[in-house]
Design an enzyme around this catalytic site. Structure first.
Site, PDB file in Angstrom:
ATOM      1  N   ASP A  16      39.277  35.427  37.017  1.00  0.00           N
ATOM      2  CA  ASP A  16      38.103  34.570  36.802  1.00  0.00           C
ATOM      3  C   ASP A  16      38.454  33.233  36.173  1.00  0.00           C
ATOM      4  O   ASP A  16      37.648  32.641  35.448  1.00  0.00           O
ATOM      5  CB  ASP A  16      37.049  35.289  35.921  1.00  0.00           C
ATOM      6  CG  ASP A  16      36.560  36.557  36.573  1.00  0.00           C
ATOM      7  OD1 ASP A  16      36.540  36.629  37.809  1.00  0.00           O
ATOM      8  OD2 ASP A  16      36.179  37.487  35.826  1.00  0.00           O
ATOM      9  N   LYS A  19      39.757  30.138  40.198  1.00  0.00           N
ATOM     10  CA  LYS A  19      40.617  29.983  41.395  1.00  0.00           C
ATOM     11  C   LYS A  19      39.796  29.483  42.588  1.00  0.00           C
ATOM     12  O   LYS A  19      40.245  28.644  43.357  1.00  0.00           O
ATOM     13  CB  LYS A  19      41.280  31.331  41.754  1.00  0.00           C
ATOM     14  CG  LYS A  19      42.188  31.863  40.661  1.00  0.00           C
ATOM     15  CD  LYS A  19      42.742  33.234  40.991  1.00  0.00           C
ATOM     16  CE  LYS A  19      41.699  34.327  40.989  1.00  0.00           C
ATOM     17  NZ  LYS A  19      41.128  34.644  39.674  1.00  0.00           N
ATOM     18  N   GLY A  43      35.800  37.923  42.827  1.00  0.00           N
ATOM     19  CA  GLY A  43      34.543  37.186  42.934  1.00  0.00           C
ATOM     20  C   GLY A  43      34.886  35.740  42.671  1.00  0.00           C
ATOM     21  O   GLY A  43      35.132  35.362  41.531  1.00  0.00           O
ATOM     22  N   HIS A  44      34.988  34.946  43.732  1.00  0.00           N
ATOM     23  CA  HIS A  44      35.412  33.554  43.601  1.00  0.00           C
ATOM     24  C   HIS A  44      34.210  32.652  43.847  1.00  0.00           C
ATOM     25  O   HIS A  44      33.631  32.668  44.928  1.00  0.00           O
ATOM     26  CB  HIS A  44      36.552  33.251  44.584  1.00  0.00           C
ATOM     27  CG  HIS A  44      37.798  34.044  44.296  1.00  0.00           C
ATOM     28  ND1 HIS A  44      38.945  33.948  45.050  1.00  0.00           N
ATOM     29  CD2 HIS A  44      38.081  34.941  43.312  1.00  0.00           C
ATOM     30  CE1 HIS A  44      39.856  34.763  44.540  1.00  0.00           C
ATOM     31  NE2 HIS A  44      39.361  35.374  43.504  1.00  0.00           N
ATOM     32  N   GLN A 227      42.362  38.060  41.196  1.00  0.00           N
ATOM     33  CA  GLN A 227      42.667  38.573  39.853  1.00  0.00           C
ATOM     34  C   GLN A 227      43.627  37.610  39.136  1.00  0.00           C
ATOM     35  O   GLN A 227      43.604  36.432  39.432  1.00  0.00           O
ATOM     36  CB  GLN A 227      43.255  39.998  39.911  1.00  0.00           C
ATOM     37  CG  GLN A 227      42.243  41.068  40.374  1.00  0.00           C
ATOM     38  CD  GLN A 227      42.072  41.125  41.879  1.00  0.00           C
ATOM     39  OE1 GLN A 227      43.024  41.251  42.627  1.00  0.00           O
ATOM     40  NE2 GLN A 227      40.835  41.049  42.348  1.00  0.00           N
TER      41      GLN A 227
HETATM   42  P1  GDP Z   1      37.729  32.995  40.052  1.00  0.00           P
HETATM   43  O1  GDP Z   1      37.518  34.461  40.222  1.00  0.00           O
HETATM   44  O2  GDP Z   1      39.060  32.670  39.461  1.00  0.00           O
HETATM   45  O3  GDP Z   1      37.480  32.214  41.314  1.00  0.00           O
HETATM   46  O4  GDP Z   1      36.653  32.509  38.989  1.00  0.00           O
HETATM   47  P2  GDP Z   1      35.094  32.933  38.964  1.00  0.00           P
HETATM   48  O5  GDP Z   1      34.385  32.242  40.060  1.00  0.00           O
HETATM   49  O6  GDP Z   1      34.948  34.406  38.857  1.00  0.00           O
HETATM   50  O7  GDP Z   1      34.667  32.387  37.537  1.00  0.00           O
HETATM   51  C1  GDP Z   1      34.801  31.047  37.215  1.00  0.00           C
HETATM   52  C2  GDP Z   1      33.406  30.494  36.842  1.00  0.00           C
HETATM   53  O8  GDP Z   1      33.578  29.264  36.226  1.00  0.00           O
HETATM   54  C3  GDP Z   1      32.534  30.242  38.054  1.00  0.00           C
HETATM   55  O9  GDP Z   1      31.199  30.460  37.703  1.00  0.00           O
HETATM   56  C4  GDP Z   1      32.770  28.753  38.353  1.00  0.00           C
HETATM   57  O10 GDP Z   1      31.673  28.134  38.981  1.00  0.00           O
HETATM   58  C5  GDP Z   1      32.938  28.218  36.958  1.00  0.00           C
HETATM   59  N1  GDP Z   1      33.828  27.051  36.853  1.00  0.00           N
HETATM   60  C6  GDP Z   1      34.975  26.782  37.516  1.00  0.00           C
HETATM   61  N2  GDP Z   1      35.542  25.639  37.051  1.00  0.00           N
HETATM   62  C7  GDP Z   1      34.728  25.200  36.061  1.00  0.00           C
HETATM   63  C8  GDP Z   1      34.774  24.096  35.168  1.00  0.00           C
HETATM   64  O11 GDP Z   1      35.703  23.285  35.164  1.00  0.00           O
HETATM   65  N3  GDP Z   1      33.754  23.978  34.271  1.00  0.00           N
HETATM   66  C9  GDP Z   1      32.713  24.863  34.200  1.00  0.00           C
HETATM   67  N4  GDP Z   1      31.773  24.671  33.296  1.00  0.00           N
HETATM   68  N5  GDP Z   1      32.646  25.922  35.040  1.00  0.00           N
HETATM   69  C10 GDP Z   1      33.644  26.096  35.946  1.00  0.00           C
HETATM   70  P1  IMO Z   2      38.911  37.526  40.466  1.00  0.00           P
HETATM   71  O1  IMO Z   2      39.666  37.387  41.753  1.00  0.00           O
HETATM   72  C1  IMO Z   2      38.521  39.611  36.667  1.00  0.00           C
HETATM   73  C2  IMO Z   2      39.541  43.859  36.629  1.00  0.00           C
HETATM   74  C3  IMO Z   2      38.443  44.878  36.440  1.00  0.00           C
HETATM   75  C4  IMO Z   2      39.216  45.971  35.741  1.00  0.00           C
HETATM   76  C5  IMO Z   2      40.584  45.925  36.417  1.00  0.00           C
HETATM   77  C6  IMO Z   2      40.760  46.928  37.549  1.00  0.00           C
HETATM   78  O2  IMO Z   2      37.487  37.179  40.547  1.00  0.00           O
HETATM   79  O3  IMO Z   2      39.639  36.821  39.370  1.00  0.00           O
HETATM   80  P2  IMO Z   2      39.825  47.089  40.036  1.00  0.00           P
HETATM   81  O4  IMO Z   2      38.412  47.122  40.559  1.00  0.00           O
HETATM   82  O5  IMO Z   2      40.636  45.961  40.564  1.00  0.00           O
HETATM   83  O6  IMO Z   2      40.522  48.397  40.187  1.00  0.00           O
HETATM   84  O7  IMO Z   2      39.654  46.856  38.450  1.00  0.00           O
HETATM   85  O8  IMO Z   2      40.711  44.611  36.934  1.00  0.00           O
HETATM   86  N1  IMO Z   2      39.327  42.909  37.751  1.00  0.00           N
HETATM   87  C7  IMO Z   2      39.018  41.632  37.599  1.00  0.00           C
HETATM   88  N2  IMO Z   2      38.770  40.911  36.480  1.00  0.00           N
HETATM   89  N3  IMO Z   2      38.532  39.002  37.863  1.00  0.00           N
HETATM   90  C8  IMO Z   2      38.798  39.691  38.990  1.00  0.00           C
HETATM   91  O9  IMO Z   2      38.962  39.103  40.190  1.00  0.00           O
HETATM   92  C9  IMO Z   2      39.016  41.089  38.893  1.00  0.00           C
HETATM   93  N4  IMO Z   2      39.296  42.058  39.784  1.00  0.00           N
HETATM   94  C10 IMO Z   2      39.495  43.171  39.074  1.00  0.00           C
HETATM   95  O10 IMO Z   2      37.398  44.370  35.663  1.00  0.00           O
HETATM   96  O11 IMO Z   2      39.410  45.621  34.392  1.00  0.00           O
HETATM   97 MG    MG Z   3      36.148  35.947  39.676  1.00  0.00          MG
END
Ligand code: GDP
Ligand code: IMO
Ligand code: MG
Length: 431
Positions: A16, A19, A43-44, A227
């Protein structure tokens, strides 16, 4: 970056990190985006204009017209969820249908993997990993146990039916043994899978070949990690990890190209740290700072909606991630979330078992008792959201970022200051 044709984007904390946003920004300039591991546990989030898209399986490049997006052999693909996601994109006006492909060597993640995921977690009781419930662990177990079903296997309907019936039997006896009441119904499973066979076969490709040929033709490719490094099954906080190699070493492996084809590795990190699910997080904030930063950063899981655990930036973690990934540059995201804080801490080492450590330990027990050694820097208490160049950033923010570079020994290439595409700084190497 222009001369870098094959770039890996890799989460360098616990997932999270943003990415999705970084891949979306960099996809402006590439031809292909491919996922190399994981599945719908990812979840991107990508913001385009006022719209928010959360991608679980389809690479984050899909929101740019004409980019081709692939799932590599290292991915565990939930075909039903995949097509649901594809159809949802189409319904929102994204013409995605003809631009996606999946490796014939990718393993299918089916409904029984999710049932097993739930049953295993229930069995762990207080030792729960806190998985996303998407069936990831059981799907990779089947792959390694050489009993998985691959996309290419669908060509032979009779054979796939036999494999599915065997799987149902195996899963049911395991569920019984685990004390679970759930059962898999073989006829339904077969009908379900054969029902999507044609649609899936139509997008099955050899991703390794496609990417190899694209690179040879001078095209640009992004390999999108899911991840983060600390969730890698080898290098993460085992057993509180996912079941794949999330780190850059998994990238070539997971799409079918060699390591020498990769030109650079960009580590995505938040300007602080978060983790969702169980397991150690040395710099975790106490209350009420925990709730405060969670609120500022909107730190709720994109896949499960769970609140994310938040903490200070941990340079021990990112230095370690830099080493195991071979990072060539960093993308620091969510700098703006820190805008209002008076002062900021950075963990520069740990203290555990009466010793000082500057490296991330493999021993979970040691990690669980690790007390971070902090350095404190002044905050900037002004908005960074409108900054588009390094020089636009307040002095204190520049100093904070420079310190992150020093401690992690990786240059910062990008700074993200908001969710929008334009809220990005491409750092010139003049500072
Ligand atoms: P990922 O799994 O690595 O793609 O990250 P996620 O989407 O799960 O979580 C990142 C969250 O931060 C999302 O809600 C993005 O919209 C938000 N985000 C990404 N870059 C920035 C930033 O520079 N500033 C803020 N405030 N939010 C950001
Ligand atoms: P993105 O790509 C954050 C965590 C779960 C749990 C562990 C194992 O959005 O960064 P799993 O379902 O993979 O067997 O769970 O890994 N986890 C993540 N945490 N971002 C993710 O993906 C994750 N995918 C799995 O919360 O701790
Ligand atoms: Mg994510």
């Amino acid at each position: 970056m222009n001369e870098h044709r094959c770039v890996v984007i890799v989460g360098s904390q616990w997932g999270d990190e943003g990415k999705g946003k970084i891949v979306d920004v960099l996809a402006e300039d590439v031809d292909i985006v491919a996922r190399y591991q994981g599945g719908a546990n990812a979840g991107h989030t990508v913001h385009v204009g006022d719209e928010e898209f959360i991608l679980h399986q389809i690479p984050s490049g899909i929101l740019h017209p004409e980019r081709r997006c692939y799932l590599g052999n290292g991915v565990v693909m939930d075909p039903f969820q995949f097509f649901e996601e594809l159809d949802a994109l189409t319904a929102r006006g994204i013409d995605a249908e003809g631009r996606v492909g999946v490796s014939g060597r990718a393993h299918l993640l089916l409904s029984y993997h999710k049932v097993l995921d739930r049953a295993s977690e229930a069995l762990r009781g207080t030792g729960k990993i806190g998985t996303t419930g998407r069936g990831i662990g059981p799907a990779y177990e089947d792959k390694v146990a050489r009993q998985g079903i691959r996309v290419a296997d669908l060509r032979d309907a009779a054979r796939v039916e036999a494999s599915l019936r065997r799987a149902a039997e195996r899963v049911n006896s395991r569920l019984e043994f685990m004390g679970s009441d759930e059962r898999v119904e073989a006829d339904g499973l077969v009908a379900e899978v054969l029902g999507i066979r044609d649609r899936l076969m139509a997008i099955s490709v050899d991703t390794g070949r496609v990417i190899h040929d694209a690179l040879k033709a001078g095209k640009k490719v992004l390999l999108e990690g899911a991840q983060g490094a600390l969730l890698d099954v080898d290098h993460g906080t085992y057993p509180y990890v996912t079941s794949s190699n999330t780190t850059a070493g998994g990238a070539g492996l997971g799409v079918g190209i060699g390591p020498t084809a990769i030109d650079s590795v960009v580590g995505v990190v938040k300007a602080y740290t978060t983790r969702v699910g169980a397991g150690p997080l040395p710099t975790e904030f106490p209350s009420p700072m925990q709730e405060h930063v969670r609120e500022l950063g909107g730190e709720f899981g994109a896949t499960t909606g769970r609140p994310r655990r938040c903490g200070w930036f941990d340079a021990v973690v990112v230095r370690y991630a830099a080493r195991v990934n071979g990072l060539t540059g960093l993308a620091v995201t969510k700098l703006d979330v820190l805008d209002t804080l008076e002062e900021l801490k950075i963990a520069v080492g740990y203290r555990a078992a009466g010793q000082e450590m500057d490296d991330f330990p493999g021993d979970l027990g040691l990690l669980e008792e690790a007390e971070p050694v902090y350095e404190t820097l002044p905050g900037w208490q002004t908005s960074t959201r409108e900054a588009r160049r390094w020089e636009d950033l307040p002095e204190a923010a520049q100093a904070y970022l420079r310190r992150l570079e020093e401690l992690t020994e990786v240059p910062i290439w990008y700074v993200s200051v908001g969710t929008r595409r334009d809220q990005i700084i491409h750092v010139e190497r003049s500072h």
